[in-house]
Scaffold this motif. Structure first.
Motif, PDB file in Angstrom:
ATOM      1  N   LYS A 303       1.323  20.502   7.620  1.00  0.00           N
ATOM      2  CA  LYS A 303      -0.023  20.836   8.103  1.00  0.00           C
ATOM      3  C   LYS A 303      -0.925  19.610   8.073  1.00  0.00           C
ATOM      4  O   LYS A 303      -1.789  19.444   8.938  1.00  0.00           O
ATOM      5  N   PHE A 304      -0.733  18.759   7.067  1.00  0.00           N
ATOM      6  CA  PHE A 304      -1.496  17.519   6.996  1.00  0.00           C
ATOM      7  C   PHE A 304      -1.167  16.650   8.206  1.00  0.00           C
ATOM      8  O   PHE A 304      -2.068  16.068   8.841  1.00  0.00           O
ATOM      9  N   ALA A 305       0.103  16.569   8.538  1.00  0.00           N
ATOM     10  CA  ALA A 305       0.529  15.759   9.682  1.00  0.00           C
ATOM     11  C   ALA A 305       0.026  16.339  11.004  1.00  0.00           C
ATOM     12  O   ALA A 305      -0.233  15.598  11.959  1.00  0.00           O
ATOM     13  N   GLN A 306      -0.138  17.658  11.061  1.00  0.00           N
ATOM     14  CA  GLN A 306      -0.587  18.329  12.286  1.00  0.00           C
ATOM     15  C   GLN A 306      -2.103  18.441  12.387  1.00  0.00           C
ATOM     16  O   GLN A 306      -2.624  19.086  13.296  1.00  0.00           O
ATOM     17  N   ILE A 320       2.041   8.886  -0.052  1.00  0.00           N
ATOM     18  CA  ILE A 320       3.051   8.187   0.742  1.00  0.00           C
ATOM     19  C   ILE A 320       3.726   9.154   1.706  1.00  0.00           C
ATOM     20  O   ILE A 320       3.921   8.847   2.888  1.00  0.00           O
ATOM     21  N   ASP A 321       4.080  10.340   1.232  1.00  0.00           N
ATOM     22  CA  ASP A 321       4.720  11.339   2.090  1.00  0.00           C
ATOM     23  C   ASP A 321       3.805  11.758   3.233  1.00  0.00           C
ATOM     24  O   ASP A 321       4.258  11.918   4.381  1.00  0.00           O
ATOM     25  N   PHE A 322       2.515  11.970   2.937  1.00  0.00           N
ATOM     26  CA  PHE A 322       1.568  12.339   3.990  1.00  0.00           C
ATOM     27  C   PHE A 322       1.489  11.243   5.051  1.00  0.00           C
ATOM     28  O   PHE A 322       1.410  11.520   6.252  1.00  0.00           O
ATOM     29  N   ALA A 323       1.508   9.995   4.608  1.00  0.00           N
ATOM     30  CA  ALA A 323       1.442   8.876   5.557  1.00  0.00           C
ATOM     31  C   ALA A 323       2.670   8.847   6.459  1.00  0.00           C
ATOM     32  O   ALA A 323       2.556   8.588   7.672  1.00  0.00           O
ATOM     33  N   VAL A 324       3.827   9.110   5.903  1.00  0.00           N
ATOM     34  CA  VAL A 324       5.051   9.141   6.713  1.00  0.00           C
ATOM     35  C   VAL A 324       4.944  10.228   7.781  1.00  0.00           C
ATOM     36  O   VAL A 324       5.306  10.018   8.952  1.00  0.00           O
ATOM     37  N   ASP A 327       2.548   9.154  10.521  1.00  0.00           N
ATOM     38  CA  ASP A 327       3.151   8.141  11.396  1.00  0.00           C
ATOM     39  C   ASP A 327       3.813   8.794  12.599  1.00  0.00           C
ATOM     40  O   ASP A 327       3.757   8.279  13.723  1.00  0.00           O
ATOM     41  N   ALA A 328       4.425   9.936  12.356  1.00  0.00           N
ATOM     42  CA  ALA A 328       5.182  10.611  13.421  1.00  0.00           C
ATOM     43  C   ALA A 328       4.298  11.423  14.351  1.00  0.00           C
ATOM     44  O   ALA A 328       4.700  11.724  15.487  1.00  0.00           O
ATOM     45  N   VAL A 330       0.275  11.259  14.427  1.00  0.00           N
ATOM     46  CA  VAL A 330      -0.934  10.539  14.852  1.00  0.00           C
ATOM     47  C   VAL A 330      -0.607   9.104  15.240  1.00  0.00           C
ATOM     48  O   VAL A 330      -1.251   8.517  16.118  1.00  0.00           O
ATOM     49  N   GLY A 331       0.394   8.542  14.574  1.00  0.00           N
ATOM     50  CA  GLY A 331       0.788   7.162  14.865  1.00  0.00           C
ATOM     51  C   GLY A 331       0.265   6.193  13.827  1.00  0.00           C
ATOM     52  O   GLY A 331      -0.887   6.295  13.381  1.00  0.00           O
ATOM     53  N   ALA A 332       1.122   5.269  13.406  1.00  0.00           N
ATOM     54  CA  ALA A 332       0.735   4.262  12.417  1.00  0.00           C
ATOM     55  C   ALA A 332      -0.475   3.481  12.902  1.00  0.00           C
ATOM     56  O   ALA A 332      -0.572   3.114  14.074  1.00  0.00           O
ATOM     57  N   GLY A 333      -1.412   3.242  11.994  1.00  0.00           N
ATOM     58  CA  GLY A 333      -2.620   2.502  12.341  1.00  0.00           C
ATOM     59  C   GLY A 333      -3.749   3.367  12.846  1.00  0.00           C
ATOM     60  O   GLY A 333      -4.868   2.876  13.052  1.00  0.00           O
ATOM     61  N   ASN A 334      -3.488   4.654  13.058  1.00  0.00           N
ATOM     62  CA  ASN A 334      -4.512   5.556  13.597  1.00  0.00           C
ATOM     63  C   ASN A 334      -5.091   6.492  12.545  1.00  0.00           C
ATOM     64  O   ASN A 334      -5.768   7.463  12.892  1.00  0.00           O
ATOM     65  N   TYR A 335      -4.852   6.221  11.300  1.00  0.00           N
ATOM     66  CA  TYR A 335      -5.330   7.086  10.217  1.00  0.00           C
ATOM     67  C   TYR A 335      -5.382   6.271   8.928  1.00  0.00           C
ATOM     68  O   TYR A 335      -4.815   5.178   8.843  1.00  0.00           O
ATOM     69  N   GLU A 336      -6.063   6.838   7.915  1.00  0.00           N
ATOM     70  CA  GLU A 336      -6.026   6.308   6.556  1.00  0.00           C
ATOM     71  C   GLU A 336      -5.893   7.470   5.581  1.00  0.00           C
ATOM     72  O   GLU A 336      -6.613   8.461   5.694  1.00  0.00           O
ATOM     73  N   VAL A 337      -4.956   7.349   4.664  1.00  0.00           N
ATOM     74  CA  VAL A 337      -4.770   8.338   3.614  1.00  0.00           C
ATOM     75  C   VAL A 337      -5.232   7.719   2.298  1.00  0.00           C
ATOM     76  O   VAL A 337      -4.922   6.565   2.011  1.00  0.00           O
ATOM     77  N   LEU A 338      -5.965   8.488   1.512  1.00  0.00           N
ATOM     78  CA  LEU A 338      -6.524   7.956   0.266  1.00  0.00           C
ATOM     79  C   LEU A 338      -6.455   9.002  -0.838  1.00  0.00           C
ATOM     80  O   LEU A 338      -6.792  10.169  -0.631  1.00  0.00           O
ATOM     81  N   GLN A 339      -5.995   8.580  -1.998  1.00  0.00           N
ATOM     82  CA  GLN A 339      -6.055   9.408  -3.201  1.00  0.00           C
ATOM     83  C   GLN A 339      -7.385   9.109  -3.877  1.00  0.00           C
ATOM     84  O   GLN A 339      -7.686   7.961  -4.205  1.00  0.00           O
ATOM     85  N   ILE A 340      -8.208  10.142  -4.092  1.00  0.00           N
ATOM     86  CA  ILE A 340      -9.552   9.917  -4.616  1.00  0.00           C
ATOM     87  C   ILE A 340      -9.676  10.445  -6.046  1.00  0.00           C
ATOM     88  O   ILE A 340      -8.908  11.300  -6.487  1.00  0.00           O
ATOM     89  N   ALA A 341     -10.667   9.927  -6.756  1.00  0.00           N
ATOM     90  CA  ALA A 341     -10.946  10.419  -8.105  1.00  0.00           C
ATOM     91  C   ALA A 341     -11.319  11.893  -8.034  1.00  0.00           C
ATOM     92  O   ALA A 341     -12.001  12.326  -7.102  1.00  0.00           O
TER      93      ALA A 341
END
Length: 547
Positions: A303-306, A320-324, A327-328, A330-341
């Motif tokens: 769902k995160f990927a979609q 890392i898994d969400f980013a992978v 990639d498939a 949205v495409g690499a370079g078109n998003y940022e994933v961040l773990q926040i406090a």
């Protein structure tokens, strides 16, 4: 392997009746005479030195096997440790799926190996009174690495909180130089910045952001958990002045005056439940992710990927898994994933108390071994020596990895670490093929530098953000129970906790009206809540008097 959080045990009584094991060889006061059981031990063993037994010996070990990481005798992990230390492991394997239960049965039957790893604080409680495990506090004087890093990392007070009713502690934990929550929110940073106006610092700010994201992506339910709510409630509760989810523990927490109260009947717990009920009512929560089993992380990842979820519970590995997945789609370079406090709340910008990670217990039969002192030295090296910790994580220096003058670690080209998506072109996975970075030993004691060595730069940012902007909640004051009290507490706590779990979810999902909160508390009281609270506070007062 991803960081895996197992639920904390409050009170447990080992099945079948914990049997007292063989008597220790002692010097008359119940303690082992270590000087007489020093075969194989080093005379000059000290902190930050290589342990090598003066003669080879075999040490039996309980190994928890993950389904995606089957153990093999040929792992370099085993052969290299034996080569360096003269210690050979004799392994008894149990499956991860029911590891806690299998471990309890082995200990209760007197069949457990000498070394029992992957133990979290509290899990030793039910084995103390039977004499099934050794009081480690009697022997840490022979463990110089442990003593050194407890002092350097200012962990002495936390170690004192491990003490049981007799004033001793029976497990040694993994030590963390820096302690930040393993699980927190993983978000689509780019969406939060462009659509919601920035990274939320509080749960109220998160709600405002989710409303904006929902308006921009109407098909989404932007917030998800994936761990039956246990992960999100765990890291959220502290900001509301409560404990919940994985961090519920015994259910007892400091009320601010040093007296312990039952968190699930507190005003802070109610406020937390009302907050999440409001999110659900407004369609901001993927409610399936609050009812799915713990293996539901993959569904949330899809769902995160979609772009149906934009914030979810997870660890650095989840990011890392969400980013992978993105990639498939949205495409690499078109998003940022961040773990926040973890966001702050009514109780302040606080997060969970500083924590230990998994450590070990010793079967009390080991006290009869002529290699007892050598075993203590070996485990002190394996669990607490920086060189051993680097070895367990990365393998053999200049073979599987290199280290530059600044301490930066790099896998050699032929090797990879799939669990952290490191060097994916390598032909040999140091974890699956060689046994390094295994979850029985690697995820235990870590310096900050070692923790950062295998994580992403964004995780380093996460550590910095937590340390700079969040204050760990003070740990609850210890209230260790005596043998008869443990069983009584377990009998009281179990049905009460079942009622808490059922109704917490019902309130949040709207299956029970929050106007019935007082009725819910009355149900807890009808199950013996006050008796339970009095029992724990009685133990607390006794501990204070005897300390």
């Amino acid at each position: 392997m991803r960081a895996t959080r197992r639920g904390l045990i409050g009170f447990t009584v080992a099945g079948g009746g914990a049997l007292a094991l063989g008597a220790c060889s002692d010097d008359g006061d119940g303690e082992v005479n270590v000087d007489e059981q020093a075969k194989g031990a080093m005379d000059d063993f000290k902190a930050d030195t290589q342990f090598t037994a003066t003669e080879p010996f075999t040490l039996s070990l309980l190994w928890t096997e993950w389904p995606d990481l089957p153990i093999t005798d040929s792992w370099q992990f085993f052969t290299e440790i034996e080569k360096r230390t003269n210690v050979k492991f004799e392994v008894t394997t149990i499956p991860f799926s029911d590891a806690v239960e299998k471990r309890s049965l082995l200990i209760s039957a007197g069949d457990a190996p000498s070394v029992i790893p992957l133990v979290y604080t509290g899990e030793e409680n039910s084995f103390v009174s039977s004499g099934a495990v050794l009081p480690m506090s009697d022997y840490v004087e022979h463990m110089p690495n442990f003593q050194k890093y407890v002092e350097e990392w200012d962990l002495g007070g936390m170690i004192d909180n491990l003490k049981q009713a007799d004033g001793k502690y029976y497990m040694l934990p993994g030590l963390q130089e820096v302690s930040v929550p393993v699980f927190t929110l993983v978000i689509r940073k780019d969406v939060f910045e462009t659509v919601a106006g920035g990274i939320p610092e509080t749960w109220d700010e998160l709600r405002e952001a989710l409303v904006k994201i929902k308006a921009e992506y109407p098909n989404s339910k932007p917030l998800a958990d994936g761990f039956e709510g246990q992960s999100m409630l765990n890291y959220a509760a502290h900001a509301f002045g409560a404990q919940a989810g994985w961090g519920f523990g015994t259910g007892m927490m400091d009320d601010g005056s040093g007296t312990l109260q039952y968190t699930a009947a507190s005003a802070g717990y109610k406020e937390m439940v009302e907050y999440f009920r409001g999110l659900v009512a407004d369609g901001l929560v993927d409610t399936d992710s609050f009812t799915a089993a713990n293996d539901g992380e993959g569904t949330v990842g899809e769902k995160f990927a979609q772009e149906l979820v934009f914030a979810a519970s997870g660890s650095s590995g989840t990011a890392i898994d969400f980013a992978v997945g993105l990639d498939a789609t949205v495409g690499a370079g078109n998003y940022e994933v961040l773990q926040i406090a973890p966001p702050g709340g009514p109780a302040g910008q606080i997060c969970e108390p500083r924590n230990f990670w998994n450590g070990f217990m010793l079967n009390s039969e080991l006290a009869d071994s002529e290699y007892f002192l050598a075993t203590l030295q070996f485990l002190d090296w394996l669990y607490y020596s920086p060189d051993a910790r680097e070895l367990v994580r990365w393998g053999v220096l200049d073979e599987t990895y290199t280290k530059d003058a600044d301490g930066k670690i790099t896998l050699n080209p032929d090797f990879r670490l799939d669990a952290y998506k490191l060097n994916p072109e390598g032909t040999t996975d140091i974890q699956k093929d060689l046994g390094w970075s295994n979850s029985v030993f690697a995820d235990s004691t870590e310096s900050r530098a070692l923790k950062e060595s295998y994580n992403t730069p964004t995780f380093v940012e996460y550590i910095d953000s937590v340390l700079a902007n969040r204050t760990p909640r003070d740990p609850n004051p210890p209230a260790p129970l005596e043998e008869a009290e443990l069983e009584q507490a377990s009998l009281l706590a179990t049905p009460i906790k079942d009622t808490v779990d059922t109704n917490t979810l019902k309130f949040i999902l709207g299956e029970r009206d929050i106007a019935e909160w007082d009725d819910y508390v009355a149900e807890l009281e009808g199950q013996g809540l006050q008796q339970y609270v009095d029992l724990i506070n009685g133990a607390r007062e006794r501990f204070k008097e005897n300390s």
